[in-house]
Design a protein around this motif. Structure first.
Motif, mmCIF file in Angstrom:
data_model
loop_
_atom_site.group_PDB
_atom_site.id
_atom_site.type_symbol
_atom_site.label_atom_id
_atom_site.label_comp_id
_atom_site.label_asym_id
_atom_site.label_seq_id
_atom_site.Cartn_x
_atom_site.Cartn_y
_atom_site.Cartn_z
ATOM 1 N N ASP A 104 0.801 -1.110 0.019
ATOM 2 C CA ASP A 104 -0.036 0.077 0.012
ATOM 3 C C ASP A 104 0.846 1.211 -0.181
ATOM 4 N N PRO A 105 1.571 1.465 -0.994
ATOM 5 C CA PRO A 105 2.561 2.780 -1.232
ATOM 6 C C PRO A 105 1.765 3.925 -1.084
ATOM 7 N N GLY A 106 0.315 3.955 -1.226
ATOM 8 C CA GLY A 106 -0.456 5.355 -1.376
ATOM 9 C C GLY A 106 -0.662 5.624 0.092
ATOM 10 N N HIS A 147 11.212 3.606 -12.018
ATOM 11 C CA HIS A 147 9.910 3.285 -11.668
ATOM 12 C C HIS A 147 9.163 4.375 -11.008
ATOM 13 N N ASP A 148 9.624 4.528 -10.071
ATOM 14 C CA ASP A 148 8.983 5.415 -9.020
ATOM 15 C C ASP A 148 8.968 6.916 -9.591
ATOM 16 N N PRO A 155 5.245 4.245 -5.915
ATOM 17 C CA PRO A 155 6.704 4.030 -5.715
ATOM 18 C C PRO A 155 7.214 2.900 -5.146
ATOM 19 N N LEU A 156 8.382 2.383 -5.427
ATOM 20 C CA LEU A 156 8.785 1.178 -4.649
ATOM 21 C C LEU A 156 10.046 1.513 -3.545
ATOM 22 N N THR A 157 10.545 2.697 -3.769
ATOM 23 C CA THR A 157 11.790 3.054 -2.946
ATOM 24 C C THR A 157 11.367 3.824 -1.964
ATOM 25 N N THR A 158 12.260 3.895 -0.634
ATOM 26 C CA THR A 158 12.124 4.792 0.335
ATOM 27 C C THR A 158 12.340 6.074 -0.145
ATOM 28 N N ILE A 159 13.337 6.397 -0.935
ATOM 29 C CA ILE A 159 13.484 7.988 -1.427
ATOM 30 C C ILE A 159 12.143 8.232 -2.274
ATOM 31 N N GLY A 160 11.572 7.404 -3.057
ATOM 32 C CA GLY A 160 10.317 7.638 -3.491
ATOM 33 C C GLY A 160 9.181 7.967 -2.768
ATOM 34 N N HIS A 161 8.981 7.235 -1.723
ATOM 35 C CA HIS A 161 8.006 7.551 -0.568
ATOM 36 C C HIS A 161 8.148 8.834 -0.013
#
Length: 497
Positions: A104-106, A147-148, A155-161
């Motif tokens: 649940d990245p959102g 991807h992010d 997003p998949l990455t911590t930086i993207g989140h």
């Protein structure tokens, strides 16, 4: 069927904070053992005996195991603090929720972007930041970052989140926030800010400009240093928790008694009184970071690689071998210590003795395979700068070369060489690539030279120092032909000469 740990079954005497948090003030990325034995314990201890708004929403990156176990236990778990002479159990009742970012990245973006969130903390290991080892910049060519940038809702990455969560704050309420990296990166706050800014800089123009302008005034990224040995939990550890609690805990964490946290006090929206729990606030975290990254982490890596190659399952078993202890002492005192500015408050002789005492904690059973994992990211933080320091002065740091040689023999052994089960159990993002290179290279010197010249693990600047590269190759060859003890003896002789 054993009773499960819950709010109704937990012994009140074990709770670090009896009053539950009144709100979620912290989002933590990386719901692993270290966070739960470190930042969560500091937060619960700081708020002991009073209501507080510093509840933690824990976010696991991919695995749902811990999040599910905590959710089934009213978000409780136990910390077993263990040494050869003592065993204590505590329950930091400070979490308000548990998410899995991959599912649940959102929700993660929404939590970071929520006005009630005042601090974001991070423990995702060095491998979770997606930066180039050569430049230190965000790796915009990595598949995950690509991807992010193309999928802002997933997003998949911590930086993207983090970047999308901060952009959401900038787009909506604009409330201030502080982002605290608690990973073993030098200048981890500055590094995190740089990577987040570089990600945002790649967003479409309007959102990019609005978010960067907001960041300038409403977000801070203080540096921090964290320290506590937290091995993977075993059935024995879970049994120890159950004996003490009288109930079953599916999310037990085990840790050593020692714990430290040093931070810059730069929090725009308030913070818990972590100093009540022993945290130190200072204007200059770097000396503490450098001391920990090199003296503790760098030496720890060498112990892990040599121990694994010697067939030792745990760090205490490894450091109990005289030749490994001697090598550890040499790399710490001769190669790392001269490159570190020791803080005035630290007695370095006492600090060093304490390190060897911590590594010798047989009750913990910290595995060499765990400490040795992710070396392709860790060693880039620990070896190059000290090596270049010595090489610039005309000295060859033999035990830093030994560290690299032992690492390569563990994760990319040449054809025909078996590094043993503990080395094979190490997990490394570069293992496949390094293994293929090793298998397709005709000699150890050519393999080692290609590693340095590629710039993937170490800056190319180090490849220009041929004596160091040759020394790594020679020590790797000794390990393969005669074993790690002979390589250590050779490094010791060279150092004395």
């Amino acid at each position: 069927m054993h009773r499960r740990l819950s709010r109704s079954t937990v012994p009140e005497s074990t709770l670090l904070s009896v009053a539950p948090p009144t709100a979620t003030g912290i989002v933590h990325l990386g719901l692993g053992n270290f966070h739960r034995a470190h930042q969560a314990v500091y937060t619960a201890t700081a708020a002991a005996g009073e209501s507080h708004p510093w509840g933690i929403l824990g976010v696991a990156s991919r695995s749902a195991t811990t999040a599910r176990a905590m959710s089934e236990q009213d978000l409780l778990y136990s910390v077993v603090t263990i040494s050869p002479d003592d065993e204590r159990v505590s329950v930091p009742a400070v979490h308000t929720g548990a998410l899995v970012a991959a599912y649940d990245p959102g929700a993660v973006i929404g939590a970071i972007g929520d006005a009630g969130t005042r601090i974001v903390t991070i423990t995702v290991s060095e491998n979770g930041y997606h930066y180039s080892a050569e430049t230190g910049s965000l790796d915009l060519d990595s598949d995950a970052i690509r991807h992010d940038l193309a999928n802002p809702a997933q997003p998949l990455t911590t930086i993207g989140h983090i970047a999308y969560g901060l952009a959401l704050r900038a787009d909506t309420h604009g409330a201030p926030v502080t982002v605290v990296s608690c990973d073993n990166l030098l200048a981890n706050g500055r590094r995190t800010e740089r990577l987040v800014r570089e990600f945002i800089g790649a967003l479409p123009d309007a959102r990019r400009d609005r978010t960067l302008e907001w960041l300038d005034a409403r977000a801070t990224f203080p540096n921090s240093m964290v320290d506590r040995i937290v091995p993977a939990s075993t059935d024995d550890h879970r049994a120890a928790a159950e004996r003490r609690l009288g109930v079953h805990d599916a999310a037990t964490v085990v840790a050593e008694p020692f714990s430290a946290w040093v931070l810059e006090d730069s929090f725009l929206a308030g913070r818990p009184a972590w100093e009540r729990a022993g945290a130190v606030f200072t204007d200059d975290v770097e000396p503490y970071e450098m001391m920990k990254l090199r003296l503790l982490n760098g030496t720890h890596s060498l112990i892990a690689y040599l121990g694994a190659l010697d067939g030792r399952a745990t760090i205490p078993d490894a450091v109990a071998q005289p030749y490994i202890a001697n090598a550890a002492s040499a790399v710490l005192r001769l190669d790392y210590l001269p490159t570190v500015k020791v803080p005035d408050s630290v007695d370095i002789d006492s600090y060093t003795r304490d390190l060897f005492g911590r590594w010798s904690n047989t009750a913990l059973g910290h595995r060499t395979s765990q400490v040795g994992s992710d070396g392709s990211v860790k060693l880039g933080q620990r070896v190059p700068a000290p090596a270049l320091h010595h090489l610039a002065g005309g000295d060859l740091p033999h035990h830093l070369a030994l560290t690299v040689a032992a690492y390569l023999c563990c994760v990319a052994p040449p054809p025909g060489f078996d590094p043993g089960p503990h080395a094979r159990a190490m997990v490394d993002p570069a293992a496949r690539q390094l293994g293929e290179l090793s298998a397709n290279t005709t000699s150890i010197p050519r393999f080692v030279r290609s590693i340095f010249e590629s710039g993937r693990l170490f800056p190319r600047e180090l490849a220009a120092h041929e004596p160091f590269v040759d020394r790594v190759a020679a020590l790797a060859d000794l390990i393969v032909r005669h074993g790690p003890a002979q390589a250590c003896a050779d490094a010791d002789r060279a150092t004395r000469n």
